[in-house]
Structure formats: C-alpha cells, structure tokens
Design a protein around this motif. Structure first.
Motif, PDB file in Angstrom:
ATOM      1  N   LEU A 194      61.020 -11.207  15.563  1.00 24.94           N
ATOM      2  CA  LEU A 194      60.793  -9.949  14.868  1.00 24.94           C
ATOM      3  C   LEU A 194      60.193  -8.918  15.811  1.00 24.94           C
ATOM      4  CD1 LEU A 194      59.209 -11.184  11.512  1.00 24.94           C
ATOM      5  CD2 LEU A 194      61.567 -10.414  11.871  1.00 24.94           C
ATOM      6  N   GLY A 195      60.528  -7.669  15.579  1.00 19.62           N
ATOM      7  CA  GLY A 195      59.859  -6.596  16.301  1.00 19.62           C
ATOM      8  C   GLY A 195      58.439  -6.411  15.787  1.00 19.62           C
ATOM      9  N   ASP A 196      57.657  -5.678  16.547  1.00 20.61           N
ATOM     10  CA  ASP A 196      56.246  -5.493  16.176  1.00 20.61           C
ATOM     11  C   ASP A 196      56.104  -4.856  14.801  1.00 20.61           C
ATOM     12  OD1 ASP A 196      54.637  -4.834  19.411  1.00 20.61           O
ATOM     13  OD2 ASP A 196      55.443  -6.650  18.484  1.00 20.61           O
ATOM     14  N   GLU A 197      56.945  -3.897  14.490  1.00 21.27           N
ATOM     15  CA  GLU A 197      56.834  -3.212  13.195  1.00 21.27           C
ATOM     16  C   GLU A 197      57.060  -4.189  12.041  1.00 21.27           C
ATOM     17  OE1 GLU A 197      59.143   0.331  12.924  1.00 21.27           O
ATOM     18  OE2 GLU A 197      58.978   0.435  10.728  1.00 21.27           O
ATOM     19  N   SER A 198      58.090  -5.001  12.142  1.00 18.74           N
ATOM     20  CA  SER A 198      58.369  -5.981  11.091  1.00 18.74           C
ATOM     21  C   SER A 198      57.287  -7.049  11.036  1.00 18.74           C
ATOM     22  CB  SER A 198      59.733  -6.632  11.328  1.00 18.74           C
ATOM     23  OG  SER A 198      60.774  -5.683  11.224  1.00 18.74           O
ATOM     24  N   ALA A 199      56.760  -7.421  12.202  1.00 20.15           N
ATOM     25  CA  ALA A 199      55.706  -8.438  12.230  1.00 20.15           C
ATOM     26  C   ALA A 199      54.464  -7.935  11.510  1.00 20.15           C
ATOM     27  CB  ALA A 199      55.382  -8.812  13.675  1.00 20.15           C
ATOM     28  N   HIS A 200      54.090  -6.693  11.740  1.00 17.79           N
ATOM     29  CA  HIS A 200      52.942  -6.129  11.040  1.00 17.79           C
ATOM     30  C   HIS A 200      53.198  -6.074   9.537  1.00 17.79           C
ATOM     31  CE1 HIS A 200      50.056  -4.921  14.140  1.00 17.79           C
ATOM     32  NE2 HIS A 200      51.095  -4.624  14.916  1.00 17.79           N
ATOM     33  N   GLU A 201      54.424  -5.701   9.161  1.00 18.50           N
ATOM     34  CA  GLU A 201      54.749  -5.628   7.727  1.00 18.50           C
ATOM     35  C   GLU A 201      54.632  -7.001   7.077  1.00 18.50           C
ATOM     36  OE1 GLU A 201      58.639  -4.188   6.904  1.00 18.50           O
ATOM     37  OE2 GLU A 201      58.476  -4.497   4.736  1.00 18.50           O
ATOM     38  N   LEU A 202      55.134  -8.024   7.776  1.00 15.72           N
ATOM     39  CA  LEU A 202      55.058  -9.373   7.232  1.00 15.72           C
ATOM     40  C   LEU A 202      53.603  -9.804   7.052  1.00 15.72           C
ATOM     41  CD1 LEU A 202      56.315 -12.057   6.390  1.00 15.72           C
ATOM     42  CD2 LEU A 202      56.521 -12.653   8.806  1.00 15.72           C
ATOM     43  N   LEU A 203      52.772  -9.529   8.057  1.00 14.29           N
ATOM     44  CA  LEU A 203      51.365  -9.910   7.948  1.00 14.29           C
ATOM     45  C   LEU A 203      50.678  -9.151   6.824  1.00 14.29           C
ATOM     46  CD1 LEU A 203      49.970 -10.357  11.564  1.00 14.29           C
ATOM     47  CD2 LEU A 203      50.035 -12.047   9.740  1.00 14.29           C
ATOM     48  N   ARG A 204      50.980  -7.883   6.665  1.00 14.46           N
ATOM     49  CA  ARG A 204      50.360  -7.107   5.589  1.00 14.46           C
ATOM     50  C   ARG A 204      50.761  -7.646   4.226  1.00 14.46           C
ATOM     51  NH1 ARG A 204      51.090  -2.498   9.114  1.00 14.46           N
ATOM     52  NH2 ARG A 204      53.224  -2.240   8.315  1.00 14.46           N
ATOM     53  N   THR A 205      52.007  -8.162   4.124  1.00 13.02           N
ATOM     54  CA  THR A 205      52.482  -8.684   2.849  1.00 13.02           C
ATOM     55  C   THR A 205      51.850 -10.029   2.532  1.00 13.02           C
ATOM     56  OG1 THR A 205      54.593  -7.558   3.155  1.00 13.02           O
ATOM     57  CG2 THR A 205      54.539  -9.347   1.545  1.00 13.02           C
ATOM     58  N   VAL A 206      51.809 -10.904   3.509  1.00  9.88           N
ATOM     59  CA  VAL A 206      51.340 -12.276   3.278  1.00  9.88           C
ATOM     60  C   VAL A 206      49.815 -12.351   3.340  1.00  9.88           C
ATOM     61  CG1 VAL A 206      51.489 -14.665   4.092  1.00  9.88           C
ATOM     62  CG2 VAL A 206      53.483 -13.169   4.217  1.00  9.88           C
ATOM     63  N   HIS A 207      49.202 -11.594   4.258  1.00  8.70           N
ATOM     64  CA  HIS A 207      47.746 -11.643   4.455  1.00  8.70           C
ATOM     65  C   HIS A 207      47.195 -10.209   4.395  1.00  8.70           C
ATOM     66  CE1 HIS A 207      47.877 -15.876   5.608  1.00  8.70           C
ATOM     67  NE2 HIS A 207      48.904 -15.588   6.399  1.00  8.70           N
ATOM     68  N   PRO A 208      47.150  -9.648   3.188  1.00  7.48           N
ATOM     69  CA  PRO A 208      46.754  -8.234   3.073  1.00  7.48           C
ATOM     70  C   PRO A 208      45.299  -7.952   3.452  1.00  7.48           C
ATOM     71  CG  PRO A 208      46.943  -9.247   0.905  1.00  7.48           C
ATOM     72  CD  PRO A 208      47.458 -10.227   1.894  1.00  7.48           C
ATOM     73  N   ARG A 209      44.429  -8.981   3.499  1.00 10.59           N
ATOM     74  CA  ARG A 209      43.012  -8.769   3.750  1.00 10.59           C
ATOM     75  C   ARG A 209      42.669  -8.810   5.242  1.00 10.59           C
ATOM     76  NH1 ARG A 209      39.500  -9.464  -0.404  1.00 10.59           N
ATOM     77  NH2 ARG A 209      37.984 -10.477   0.986  1.00 10.59           N
ATOM     78  N   LEU A 210      43.642  -9.027   6.106  1.00  8.96           N
ATOM     79  CA  LEU A 210      43.345  -9.094   7.546  1.00  8.96           C
ATOM     80  C   LEU A 210      42.900  -7.740   8.076  1.00  8.96           C
ATOM     81  CD1 LEU A 210      46.236 -11.227   9.125  1.00  8.96           C
ATOM     82  CD2 LEU A 210      43.861 -11.921   8.783  1.00  8.96           C
ATOM     83  N   ALA A 211      41.896  -7.754   8.926  1.00 12.61           N
ATOM     84  CA  ALA A 211      41.488  -6.532   9.614  1.00 12.61           C
ATOM     85  C   ALA A 211      42.579  -6.124  10.587  1.00 12.61           C
ATOM     86  CB  ALA A 211      40.165  -6.756  10.339  1.00 12.61           C
ATOM     87  N   SER A 212      42.692  -4.836  10.830  1.00  5.21           N
ATOM     88  CA  SER A 212      43.779  -4.330  11.679  1.00  5.21           C
ATOM     89  C   SER A 212      43.705  -4.911  13.080  1.00  5.21           C
ATOM     90  CB  SER A 212      43.755  -2.800  11.721  1.00  5.21           C
ATOM     91  OG  SER A 212      42.501  -2.353  12.228  1.00  5.21           O
ATOM     92  N   SER A 213      42.494  -5.063  13.628  1.00  6.61           N
ATOM     93  CA  SER A 213      42.367  -5.616  14.976  1.00  6.61           C
ATOM     94  C   SER A 213      42.809  -7.075  15.007  1.00  6.61           C
ATOM     95  CB  SER A 213      40.925  -5.492  15.472  1.00  6.61           C
ATOM     96  OG  SER A 213      40.032  -6.218  14.619  1.00  6.61           O
ATOM     97  N   VAL A 214      42.488  -7.807  13.949  1.00 11.13           N
ATOM     98  CA  VAL A 214      42.910  -9.210  13.866  1.00 11.13           C
ATOM     99  C   VAL A 214      44.422  -9.284  13.721  1.00 11.13           C
ATOM    100  CG1 VAL A 214      42.735 -11.329  12.517  1.00 11.13           C
ATOM    101  CG2 VAL A 214      40.699  -9.908  12.897  1.00 11.13           C
ATOM    102  N   ARG A 215      44.946  -8.387  12.906  1.00  6.42           N
ATOM    103  CA  ARG A 215      46.403  -8.386  12.716  1.00  6.42           C
ATOM    104  C   ARG A 215      47.106  -8.108  14.046  1.00  6.42           C
ATOM    105  NH1 ARG A 215      46.525  -4.957   8.869  1.00  6.42           N
ATOM    106  NH2 ARG A 215      47.254  -3.117  10.000  1.00  6.42           N
ATOM    107  N   ARG A 216      46.586  -7.164  14.835  1.00  6.59           N
ATOM    108  CA  ARG A 216      47.207  -6.876  16.125  1.00  6.59           C
ATOM    109  C   ARG A 216      47.152  -8.099  17.038  1.00  6.59           C
ATOM    110  NH1 ARG A 216      44.469  -1.930  15.469  1.00  6.59           N
ATOM    111  NH2 ARG A 216      42.774  -2.640  16.855  1.00  6.59           N
ATOM    112  N   ARG A 217      46.028  -8.803  16.998  1.00  3.11           N
ATOM    113  CA  ARG A 217      45.900 -10.009  17.828  1.00  3.11           C
ATOM    114  C   ARG A 217      46.906 -11.083  17.395  1.00  3.11           C
ATOM    115  NH1 ARG A 217      41.549 -12.724  20.386  1.00  3.11           N
ATOM    116  NH2 ARG A 217      42.492 -14.449  21.555  1.00  3.11           N
ATOM    117  N   ILE A 218      47.070 -11.253  16.090  1.00  2.00           N
ATOM    118  CA  ILE A 218      48.013 -12.242  15.583  1.00  2.00           C
ATOM    119  C   ILE A 218      49.441 -11.855  15.961  1.00  2.00           C
ATOM    120  CG2 ILE A 218      49.021 -13.244  13.497  1.00  2.00           C
ATOM    121  CD1 ILE A 218      46.332 -14.377  14.043  1.00  2.00           C
TER     122      ILE A 218
END
Length: 930
Positions: A194-218
């Motif tokens: 997945l591209g970065d944009e889709s990866a962020h979208e997936l994380l926001r959908t599955v793990h909506p409570r993640l902090a943005s910095s943590v999401r970027r690291r993941i």
C-alpha cells in the motif's frame, strides 16, 4: 460488491483498483473461462482479495470451490485435491468409471492401483466441467506454494485448459515461493504494498485512537503491508498507542508477525486452541475428518477463534479455513511438543482409511523410537516411490529412520533415502548429508548395497573416479551375495543397475565380469530391465539380438509408463538397438515433468540424453542443440558434473556433421581431458567417435582412420565397446581412402560375423554399405541396392544420405554417370536439408565431376561461429550482466539466455563465462564496458 464483511472492508482499503481488476477477470472468466494468479509478499492482502472475489461470485449465483495449500500436508500426495473433490462427491457419478475411480483412489476415497497423474488431471477437469453445467464456477486456491506436489500438478493442468468453459481459476502465491505449482504462462497480477496515504487510512479505520506520531511510525515500519498495519498496534500498550510511552524496538517484519499471531492464539481458551491445533495439523479443512477423532463438539470449540477472526467455518460445505496461513503456523508453534504429538495421534486414529496420511501422523506423534511406525512409513515410502515421487519417498524414509530403534535399521533407511535422492531424486547435496548420517548410525555401513550405490553416484559427480566407484559397489554386491541369507532384492537390483552404468562409463571389458557373475547367482530373480540393459547396452554387437523381442514387448507398453525411473532404464536398453523413437512420448513426458519441477532432475537429464541421441540420428539437429543446452544448464544448477560430457558429445557430433570442425575439436578435447583422470574411458570413446566423424567431413582420412582405430582395432568389434557399432562405417571408409584395403576387408568380415545387422535397420544399412565398399562389380552394386531398398532406413537421413553418396561415388568411378547423378543429387539434397555442409560440398563436387552443372550453394559456416543474436548475448554477458539482466534487455527468459550461452561457449572454444571477453576480442568483437 453487494455485501462485504467488515473484515474485508478494512483489509481491502487502498485496493479498489485491484478489486476492480479481479472483478473484471472473474466476470470474463465465468463466461469464457480463464486463470489468474495473484502474487505478493505474506500479509499483503492476497487472501482478502480472494475471499472478496469468492463472496462476489456467490452473490452472482456462482459455485465457489476452495482449496488451500497447507504446510503440514505438503508431502502427502493429493491432499489438496481431496479438499476440492470431497464437496463434489454427488458429481462423481456423472464421470465415466475410469475417471471416477482415478479421483477416488487419488484422494483416498477408494482403493486400487495408483492412477496416472494425467488421468487424475483430466478427471478433475471433467468434474469441474460437470459442475459448471449447472452454474458458473470459481475455483479459489489459496497459498499454492503449500500445495502438495500431486495437487499442484493437477491444478496447473486444469488452469491451462479453461478457455471456453464457465470456470474461473483464481490462485494466490507468495512472491518467490511457487512450491510445486508451475504458473509459467498463466496471467499474473502482482499485489504491491500500500502507498502511504492508503496505509494511514487503514490505520485510522482499524485503530482510530492512535496518536499521529505513532501512526507515522507504524506506517514507516509496516512498509505498506496491510496485515502488519492491522496487527502491529495490538502489541502496544494504551500509553504507547497514545504516544505517552516509548514504543518497543522494531523486529524483522516476518518475525514480528509470527509473534503477533502466536499472541492471538494464546489468548483463546484451551479447548479452542486444541481444536485449532487439530485443524492446522490436519490441513485439509475437512471438519468431518477431525470430528471422527474428537467428536461433534469440535465445531463448537472453534467459536472463540471464529470471533477472533483466526478461522472461518462454512457449515454448508462443512469446511474450515484459517484467516491467513501464518495463523496456522502460529497455532502449531504455540503448542507444546506434547500437545502436537497428542494431536497427531488423534488424527492418526481418524485416518485409518488413509494409510499414507495415517503413517505420517503416527510418525509425527512418536516421541521415541518405534519400529512399527517406522515400518509403516517405510512401506508408505515404497508406494510413494512407485508413483514416481522420489522427494516424498526420501522424506518418508528419513522419518522412518528417525524412529528406527536399531542402528542398522536406521542406517539402512537413511542409506536408501540417500540412494533414492542421488539416483532418482537428483538431490546430491541432501543425499550426501543422509549418507553421512547413515554412516554415523552404523559404522558397519560400508557393506550396504544402497550406501555403496549412493556413494558411487556422489563420487562420480565430484572428483572421484569410475574405478573406485566400481570397486565400492562390486564389493558391496559380493558381500551381499556371500551372506547366508541375502534377502533384499530391491537393494540388490538397484546396486546392480548402478554397477552396470559404472561398467559402461569405464569402457573396459573386464569391468563387466562382476556384474554378470552377480546376475548369474540371482538366476530368475534378475529384474527384467537389468537383464535387457545388460544385453543391449554392454556388448550389443554380440548379445543385443537375444534381448530384442523382450525389449520390443516392453516398448509396446512404454507409452503408458508413469515411473520416470523405468522410462529412463527402458531408454538405456534402447540406445544401441535404435529403439529410442519408440520411447519418444514417454521421454517427452519426463522432460515436461522435469521442466515443471515434477520429475527429479536426474531423470530429466536422462530423458534429455535419450532424445538427444534419437534426434542425432533422425536428423533433428536443431532440437539436439536445444536439448544439449538444457542438459548442460541442469548439470550446472544441480551439480551433476559427470553428465556434462554427454551433452558436449551431442554438440560435438552436430558441429562435426555441420562442418564446424574447430568447435567439434574443442568439445571433444574438453571431454577427453575431463574423462582421463576419472577413468571414464566410455565417455572418451564417444568423443573419439565424434572426432572420427569430424575428420571424415574435413577430408582428413588419415586422422579419421587413427581415431576409428582407438575405438576398435581393424578386424574386430571391440567387446563391450558398443560405440564401435556407430563407428564401423567410418573405419572402413577411412581405411579404403588411405589405401588400407586389407584392414577394410578385415573389418568388414568382423562386422558381417557380428550381430550388428540384426540390431536395427540403421545399422543394417551400414553393414550393407560396408559390404559394398569391400566388394567389386555386381556384388558391390547389389549390396548398395539392398542398403537403399530398405524403406525403414529412411528414418535415419544422415546415414541414408551417406549410403547414396558412397554409391554415387562408386557408380561415377564405374563410368555409370547417369545413375551416379541420381544418387548424388539425392544425397546433396538430403545433406543440404540437414545442414551437413562438408558432406553437401562433397556430394556437389562429385556431381560436377559426373557432368552436372551446379551453382555454388554450399559453404562452410565455421568461420562465422556466432549468429547475430548469439553475438549480442555473448557481448552483454562479457560485460558482467547476469542472464536475467540480459533477458530483460533482449526480451528473453533467463533460461533461454543460459541455453544460448551453452551453445556459444564451444563455438568460441571456451568453457566459462569469464573467458568471453578475451574470446570476443580475438574475433574483433570486444565488448564496451557498461
């Protein structure tokens, strides 16, 4: 799609283009038939796409049939096919008896002789077509690298024959891991991260409570892998997810995923984990089989795993599927060794109707030595080997050895595994390891027949010599026959087959004595193919005809022969009687299987060798070039160093016949230099025969005579030098041309007194031509006419054209120019058709001398050894590019590039890639650096 589960909605984020592509594929395939393989790294979303397509198909009224490759059943023949066929039992009755019985036996639902794999493949295709008569079918195959070999072959066969049907074939495979499934030629769709944009979208959908910095690291750590994106945050604590605490250090992606799967499994109740363990170890997904062993509560126990999305259970088909292959691995890895053994015992109790699978599970269940189970595995190995699956047989024997209480039994089974691996399987490195283990298990192994035979195979393919290998096997055979109760007929037969080949490789008459003494002691117990080969491959000039009737009976049945070992041994018996054409279909089958990875490399090589010889004499020299290049590539890749000489001989023969004298001489010199220190005199004799032919074509009759005499002295067909049969005409012609009339007549008498004429029409033509060349007047003409009147002889165009050339030359010298021109014209046309340049030039010269006016059409191409494409490939290779890189530039496969290089080396007089630059420079074609 009309309805998609939440799970699929999440995992398919960022996959809209792929979903649309596969939907279009299925829509078209359901009407016209087609196949697609989706590939990508583990966790990339292949299974999710497969499931989504399957749901779409069901909503459209299609029949969805599922098969999943299972790691723990990869060595059990047709275990995957069992998954496909069991839900279709009502349709089996729509097949004819032969196809119905083949599927029942193959999938373990019936008993009988193991069916031919082609029959099973055809039956599977027909079964799917019957199902498709009622509704379009989607065959969804998940994780094909884990399919067992037999199922992979069947599904590969099916996938290539769906055009025009209402059957779609959709499979998934991990990148770089096809297993036994040959997907060459099938459409492939590579699933990219997945591209970065889709990866962020997936994380926001599955793990909506993640902090943005943590999401970027993941996102950075997951590298676009959807499964990692979904699962990695689960190991973080609440504070870590909110960036309130530091995140753990990054582990390799695959290791982390395995750990995550294990944690998910560990959280399930004990009864659920036990049920999952049974399902993972069974591998078929058939719930009814497992219920036989544990009871009806099994499905209820899976409830927590279903809710955790570890598995899905389809009650309609009564089958189970893991959400991802790694989940099944995690289930097994999380269980203790005792829990795994108990699960295997449970499955063995439920599989009493499936002896091979039962033996396998019993073997895995055993915690200590168990001779009864070892015996069951050994028996299973013999059945597996009878089906031509050498790899499966080696695996079963290795397990049997591990469970053998007595060192001698453990050693014996390891030695048998090593022998099968070296001889039939072509796994020389693993065979060496097995043999070392066998010796450690029993230091007295030196007298073991199969250990000696395996060691012989290893010796000749390394730096060992033929005499040492011969002495080793001879000693083991003599020790076995002198023991009070020799009772291992299989081992003795295999050892003697090995000994026979060593005798032939050695090329000396005295080497054969121990073989014939052993066969005499065996009496009527001598295996048929061993008896045939000893008569036709040893001293064919004297003993060959006595075996022809039995050989022809064997060849009548050869087209249906499915055991690659028997095919090759029948071919060996057919070489000197010129019966290889009768084995062409079976040989081609072994080659095709070898190219698909279904047949062991050693048998693949054997079939290539036999087709090379058959095509040499039937005039299909371009195909010989291709077979020889393929054989050399396999020899290099699989380290079969001993057999390189054979394919170089074939190249030397065609080069000699075409007038490429320098190329032929380089090849034959390579053979002789390799053979001399290894005592492979038989190989050197083949090179000698090619040299004699080359000298004849070049007009160097003195050299042709000298080389011919190295094969066999004038006046004698050397005993146990069957290649002297192929050189008899060359010796007589070169003797005549050099004024050695007495020697020519003496050799003609030896040929006449031998059995050469009775072996084949090709050799009979040569005998008659030899008689003609050593006769005069009417008698000579009668012999020539008799040679050319044999209609069967036209199957061998080069020999037949030589007969016409020699007759034409005789007639011209007898002043019968009209008849001479007829035969010389025919010879010229045949030689030109074959590309036999020097022979065509000779026929043209004789025609002009007979008064025929001819344009100068023939020429010697040896001054321009490389074609334009070969020069381009050689130039690129000399710059350091790999075969793959060259193929990408020239739009060729890397295997095609390799085949070209193996034809280029002898033309340039080199043997290695490193010598290309200097060789090209010598031609004035030095490559520029890239």
């Amino acid at each position: 799609m009309d309805t998609i589960s939440v799970q699929h909605s999440r995992s398919l984020i960022g996959r809209q283009d792929e979903r649309d592509f596969i939907r279009r594929f299925f829509t078209e395939a359901s009407v016209k038939g087609g196949a697609l393989v989706v590939t990508g790294e583990p966790g990339i979303g292949k299974s999710a796409l497969l499931d989504a397509t399957a749901q779409d198909a069901e909503h459209l009224g299609c029949a969805v049939l599922r098969v999943a490759g299972v790691q723990f059943e990869a060595d059990i023949g047709y275990s995957g096919l069992n998954q496909l066929v069991v839900p279709l039992l009502p349709y089996l009755d729509k097949l004819d008896k032969a196809h119905r019985d083949a599927l029942r036996v193959a999938t373990g639902m019936g008993s009988g002789t193991a069916p031919d794999r082609l029959l099973v493949s055809t039956a599977t295709l027909l079964l799917l077509r019957r199902v498709a008569e009622e509704a379009p079918v989607l065959l969804a195959v998940d994780d094909v690298p884990w399919l067992d070999r037999s199922t992979a072959v069947v599904l590969g066969f099916v996938a290539r024959r769906l055009i025009g049907s209402r059957i779609g074939f959709l499979a998934t495979a991990r990148t770089g891991s096809d297993g036994y499934f040959e997907r060459g030629g099938l459409p492939e769709h590579v699933l990219e991260p997945l591209g970065d944009e889709s990866a962020h979208e997936l994380l926001r959908t599955v793990h909506p409570r993640l902090a943005s910095s943590v999401r970027r690291r993941i996102v950075a750590e997951a590298r676009g892998n959807p499964l990692a994106l979904v699962e990695l945050p689960a190991v973080l604590s609440g504070p870590q997810q909110q960036a309130e605490a530091g995140m753990p250090s990054v582990l390799p992606l695959n290791e982390r995923l395995k750990g995550l799967f294990a944690e998910r499994v560990a959280e399930l109740p004990a009864r659920c984990r036990h049920a999952l363990l049974l399902a993972a170890l069974d591998g078929t997904g058939d719930l009814s089989v497992i219920e036989e062993g544990v009871g009806a509560s099994f499905v209820d126990d899976l409830g927590p795993a279903e809710r955790a999305r570890v598995v899905t259970v389809d009650l309609a088909s009564y089958r189970l599927a893991f959400g991802h292959p790694l989940l099944a691995s995690a289930v097994v890895e999380s269980a203790t060794s005792g829990e795994r053994r108990e699960a295997h015992r449970t499955l063995a109790d439920a599989l009493t109707a499936h002896p091979e699978r039962r033996a396998w599970h019993l073997g895995e269940a055993a915690s200590s030595a168990d001779e009864e189970v070892a015996g069951l595995l050994e028996a299973a190995a013999q059945r597996i080997l009878a089906r031509g699956d050498a790899t499966g047989a080696v695996a079963a024997l290795s397990r049997a050895a591990r469970l053998s209480p007595l060192p001698r039994d453990r050693s014996r089974r390891l030695a048998e595994a090593a022998y099968i691996g070296a001889d039939a399987g072509g796994e020389l490195r693993s065979a060496s390891v097995l043999l070392d283990s066998a010796r450690r298990a029993d230091p007295a192994l030196s007298g073991s027949l199969l250990a000696a035979a395996a060691t012989a195979h290893l010796l000749i393919n390394t730096d060992g010599d033929v005499d040492t290998a011969h002495s080793l096997v001879t000693g083991a055979v003599e020790a076995h026959l002198s023991s009070p109760e020799p009772n291992d007929d299989f081992a003795l037969g295999e050892a003697l087959h090995t000994l026979l080949l060593l005798c032939w490789y050695g090329g000396r008459a005295e080497l054969w004595d121990p073989l014939f003494e052993a066969m005499e002691q065996m009496g009527d117990a001598v295996p048929e193919l061993l008896w045939l080969t000893s008569r036709t491959f040893g001293d064919a000039a004297r003993t060959g005809p006595v075996a022809l009737e039995r050989l022809d009976r064997v060849l009548e049945r050869a087209s249906a022969e499915t055991d690659p070992t028997r095919v090759i041994r029948i071919g060996t018996a057919s070489v000197y009687p010129d019966r290889l054409s009768d084995l062409r279909e079976a040989s081609w089958r072994v080659i095709r299987q070898g190219r698909r990875g279904e047949s062991p490399a050693r048998r693949h090589l054997g079939a290539l060798m036999h087709l090379c010889v058959e095509h040499l004499f039937t005039g299909r020299w371009d195909e010989v070039d291709g077979f020889a290049a393929e054989g050399l590539r396999i020899c290099e890749e699989q380290e079969f160093n001993f057999f390189v000489w054979y394919f170089r001989y074939c190249q030397a023969f065609t080069a000699a016949a075409r007038g490429q004298a320098d190329t032929s001489r380089v090849l034959t010199e390579q053979i002789k230099q390799w053979a001399a220190p290894r005592g492979a005199h038989g190989a050197a004799l083949w090179a000698t025969q090619a040299r004699a032919l080359c000298a004849l074509g070049s007009g160097d009759f003195e050299e042709a005579y000298r080389q011919s005499c190295l094969l066999s002295p004038p006046g004698e067909l050397a005993p146990f030098v069957p290649h002297a049969l192929w050189n008899a005409l060359d010796l007589v012609e070169s003797a005549n041309r050099t004024g050695r009339i007495d020697e020519a007549r003496s050799h003609a008498r030896a040929v006449r007194d031998s059995a050469m004429s009775a072996l084949s029409p090709r050799l009979r033509v040569q005998v008659r031509v030899i008689e003609a060349m050593t006769s005069f007047g009417t008698e000579a003409e009668q012999h020539f006419e008799a040679a050319l009147a044999d209609d069967q002889a036209r199957r061998w165009p080069f020999e037949y054209a030589r007969a016409e050339l020699l007759y034409g030359e005789y007639l011209r010298r007898a002043r019968n120019t009209t008849q001479a021109r007829s035969h010389l014209s025919s010879a010229l046309a045949a030689f030109r058709g074959l590309g036999a340049v020097p022979w065509a030039n000779r026929a043209a010269t004789e025609l002009r001398a007979a008064g025929e006016s001819l344009p100068q059409e023939t020429r010697d191409d040896s001054s321009a050894p490389l074609t334009p494409q070969e020069l381009q490939i050689a130039t690129l290779a000399a710059t350091g590019l790999t075969n793959k890189q060259i193929g990408e530039r020239l739009f060729l496969s890397h295997r095609t590039v390799g085949s070209h290089l193996y034809q280029i080396y002898p033309k340039l007089g080199i043997t290695t890639r490193a010598a290309l630059r200097d060789a090209l420079a010598a031609l004035g074609e030095a490559p520029a650096d890239i």
